[in-house]
Design an enzyme around this catalytic site. Structure first.
Site, PDB file in Angstrom:
ATOM      1  N   LYS A   1      27.037  31.189  22.368  1.00 39.05           N
ATOM      2  CA  LYS A   1      27.080  32.524  21.745  1.00 39.05           C
ATOM      3  C   LYS A   1      28.393  33.223  22.107  1.00 39.05           C
ATOM      4  CE  LYS A   1      24.087  36.656  21.335  1.00 39.05           C
ATOM      5  NZ  LYS A   1      22.888  37.342  21.905  1.00 39.05           N
TER       6      LYS A   1
ATOM      7  N   SER B   1      16.739  38.781  22.067  1.00 38.81           N
ATOM      8  CA  SER B   1      17.741  38.114  21.214  1.00 38.81           C
ATOM      9  C   SER B   1      17.808  36.597  21.324  1.00 38.81           C
ATOM     10  CB  SER B   1      19.122  38.686  21.494  1.00 38.81           C
ATOM     11  OG  SER B   1      19.231  39.949  20.899  1.00 38.81           O
TER      12      SER B   1
ATOM     13  N   SER C   1      19.878  39.351  18.322  1.00 41.30           N
ATOM     14  CA  SER C   1      21.283  39.261  17.977  1.00 41.30           C
ATOM     15  C   SER C   1      21.790  37.821  17.903  1.00 41.30           C
ATOM     16  CB  SER C   1      22.095  40.036  19.022  1.00 41.30           C
ATOM     17  OG  SER C   1      21.970  39.429  20.297  1.00 41.30           O
TER      18      SER C   1
HETATM   19  N1  GLN Z   1      17.259  43.523  19.065  1.00 43.24           N
HETATM   20  C1  GLN Z   1      17.359  44.141  20.365  1.00 43.24           C
HETATM   21  C2  GLN Z   1      18.429  45.193  20.345  1.00 43.24           C
HETATM   22  O1  GLN Z   1      18.939  45.439  19.316  1.00 43.24           O
HETATM   23  C3  GLN Z   1      17.627  43.093  21.399  1.00 43.24           C
HETATM   24  C4  GLN Z   1      19.037  42.758  21.542  1.00 43.24           C
HETATM   25  C5  GLN Z   1      19.317  41.682  22.545  1.00 43.24           C
HETATM   26  O2  GLN Z   1      18.388  41.103  23.121  1.00 43.24           O
HETATM   27  N2  GLN Z   1      20.587  41.459  22.786  1.00 43.24           N
HETATM   28  O3  GLN Z   1      18.744  45.781  21.321  1.00 43.24           O
END
Ligand code: GLN
Length: 523
Positions: free
Chosen positions: A81, A180, A156
């Site tokens: 990532k 995420s 994400s």
């Molecule tokens: N979707 C969640 C957020 O927008 C989790 C993001 C993540 O785990 N990086 O914060």
């Protein structure tokens, strides 16, 4: 065993490499070829490093030929990532503000991959600074779900979920701050694991919210996740929150797949209402499979979970507003001169750069966090959120008195259409309703595929949670479920995803209908 190297699990690739039946170059090249064929449509990658990956593969082949003893995973390629620093490889975090930045150092996790001899194929797409649930907040355009290219691959880490789901890499690294790794796994029919907070070094992980962030494996099988977890896990003196203890026995647990006598707690607040019918149905069946495998089911209640989302959206923006202050146009990436000012001050350059370099979601959260931390509001917002965080940890502690692991559906729905929730932040935030509590409490979690929802033919996820440093329990339950479900399906769930090659136009863009799902696939 299948001969298509891109459809082979990491565990099997490791065996083939160790036997000398295949070279690291062949394995790496097969995945690069797959990327050339499908990534125009899927857009998992922000950056592919064919040359670097092949050089690493050749090095492994040379060392093996010379009789050196190599790591068991040597030669198994991986995608990372774009939030992890990689020396000599661009690292953007999906943001314009880091466009062109090439880190001078490797994250500890990346160092461990390199030391194990795992070729790094490239950097995967993500929502900007890991804020989002769909990859639509990436400054470089969204990734697409291999099950239906018009749908989101989760976020994400949608680049890391789609890269393994579209067979461009056997393994990928994700990061999970609020879900995420797990939510993208759920909506792509893959396995996503968030280790215990502190179980995998955060050194070189560009911080979103430091008290919540955790890197972990994105894979197609539970055993592959365990093998990768072992490579990247363990103490790191460069991370002050790294746990100074051995990696839990995850590989052994994944291989044994034994849940006999285990107590499985269903979290009352995370089932039923609000979950898509097909997601709930697959969850219920999965629980029954675990009972058939000898587990005992109990119901637990975690009443404070109803405040988890609210607490998270105060704590995360607060920490993010502080972490992102370093993007000031002086040290990294983008620098924009303000229009119509002859000799701009540093503040004016910072303002112009942040205005141009950050997307809307990042700005929204920086403003929210700055507000929540401002004097006069600190106790009312940030302080209260921290108290809720404690209540959530207490709920978990009480639940783990009666159950060895807790379970729920990973996400409330299957993959939604690109664009459907983009203008509605609250709808986007609600995707993580089931995953966020684990981050607030620092405990480990995993999502494994539970089947496809009957109403739309799209994959659903089954979430498993365990007490801190008991990560092996996730693997025992995940593997037990995988064994039974794979038998029931007659093969891996991803075998039911459409063949992307038939749906990709010559120019690498989407066909007019996208890659339609195989209608009529039922779990
Ligand atoms: N979707 C969640 C957020 O927008 C989790 C993001 C993540 O785990 N990086 O914060």
């Amino acid at each position: 065993m299948t001969t298509d190297l891109t459809r082979t699990t990491a565990a099997d690739l490791a065996d083939l490499l160790a036997q000398g039946s295949v070279s690291a170059r062949e394995v790496t090249q097969a995945h690069l070829d797959r990327t050339a064929a499908v990534d125009g449509a899927v857009h998992s990658y922000l950056h592919v490093d064919a040359e670097g990956a092949l050089a690493q593969a050749d090095d492994v082949d040379r060392r093996r030929a010379a009789g050196e003893s190599l790591h068991a995973m040597a030669g198994v390629p991986i995608a990372v990532k774009d939030v992890m620093t990689t020396r000599g490889l661009p690292t953007t975090c999906g943001s314009k503000i880091l466009q062109g930045w090439v880190p001078p150092y490797d994250a500890t996790l990346v160092t461990r991959l390199r030391e194990a001899g795992m070729p790094i194929l490239g950097k995967t797409n993500m929502d900007e600074f890991a804020m989002g649930s769909s990859t639509e907040h990436s400054a470089y355009g969204p990734s697409h779900n291999p099950w239906d290219l018009e749908r989101i691959p989760g976020g994400s880490g949608g680049g890391s979920s789609s890269v393994v789901a579209s067979f461009q890499a056997p393994l990928a690294i994700g990061t999970d701050t609020g879900g995420s790794i797990r939510q993208p796994a759920a909506v792509t029919g893959t396995v996503g694991t968030k280790p215990t907070y502190g179980g995998v070094s955060r050194y070189g992980l560009v911080a979103l919210a430091s008290s919540l962030d955790q890197a972990g494996p994105c894979t197609r099988t539970v055993l592959d996740a365990a093998l990768l977890h072992e490579v990247i896990g363990g103490h790191d003196p460069l991370d002050s929150t790294s746990i100074d203890a051995p990696v839990p026995p995850v590989v052994e647990a994944a291989r044994r797949a034994d849940v006999a006598g285990m107590k499985i707690g269903i979290i009352r607040e995370l089932t039923g209402d609000g979950f898509q019918a097909g997601v709930q149905a697959r969850f219920d069946e999965a629980v029954q499979h675990l009972v058939d495998a000898g587990a005992e089911v109990v119901e637990v209640s975690c009443p404070s979970f109803s405040y988890a989302l609210a607490a998270y959206y105060l704590i995360l923006p607060s920490e993010a507003s502080s972490n992102l202050a370093k993007f000031d146009a002086m040290r990294y990436g983008l620098r924009v001169a303000p229009d119509g000012i002859d000799a701009p001050s540093a503040e004016q350059v910072m303002a112009a750069t942040r205005d141009a370099g950050f997307g809307d979601e990042v700005k929204r959260r920086i403003i929210l966090g700055t507000y929540a931390l401002s004097s006069g509001y600190y106790d009312a917002y940030y302080g209260s959120a921290q108290k809720v965080r404690r209540l959530i940890a207490d709920d978990f502690a009480a639940a783990f008195e009666t159950a060895d692991v807790l379970v729920s559906p990973t996400a409330p729905t299957t993959a939604f259409k690109l664009g459907d929730k983009l203008d509605d932040p609250m709808a986007m935030y609600l995707n993580d309703i089931a995953t966020i509590p684990a981050n607030l409490a620092g405990i480990p979690g995993m999502s494994v595929p539970s089947g496809v929802a009957t109403e739309d033919g799209l994959p659903a996820g089954f979430q498993i949670l365990a007490p801190a440093m008991q990560d092996q329990r996730l693997y025992a339950v995940g593997a037990a479920l995988e064994v039974r479900l794979t038998a029931a399906w007659g093969g891996p769930l991803l075998d039911r995803a459409p063949d992307l090659l038939g749906n990709v136009r010559q120019d690498g863009r989407l066909g007019s209908q996208g890659a339609g799902r195989n209608a009529g696939t039922e779990a």
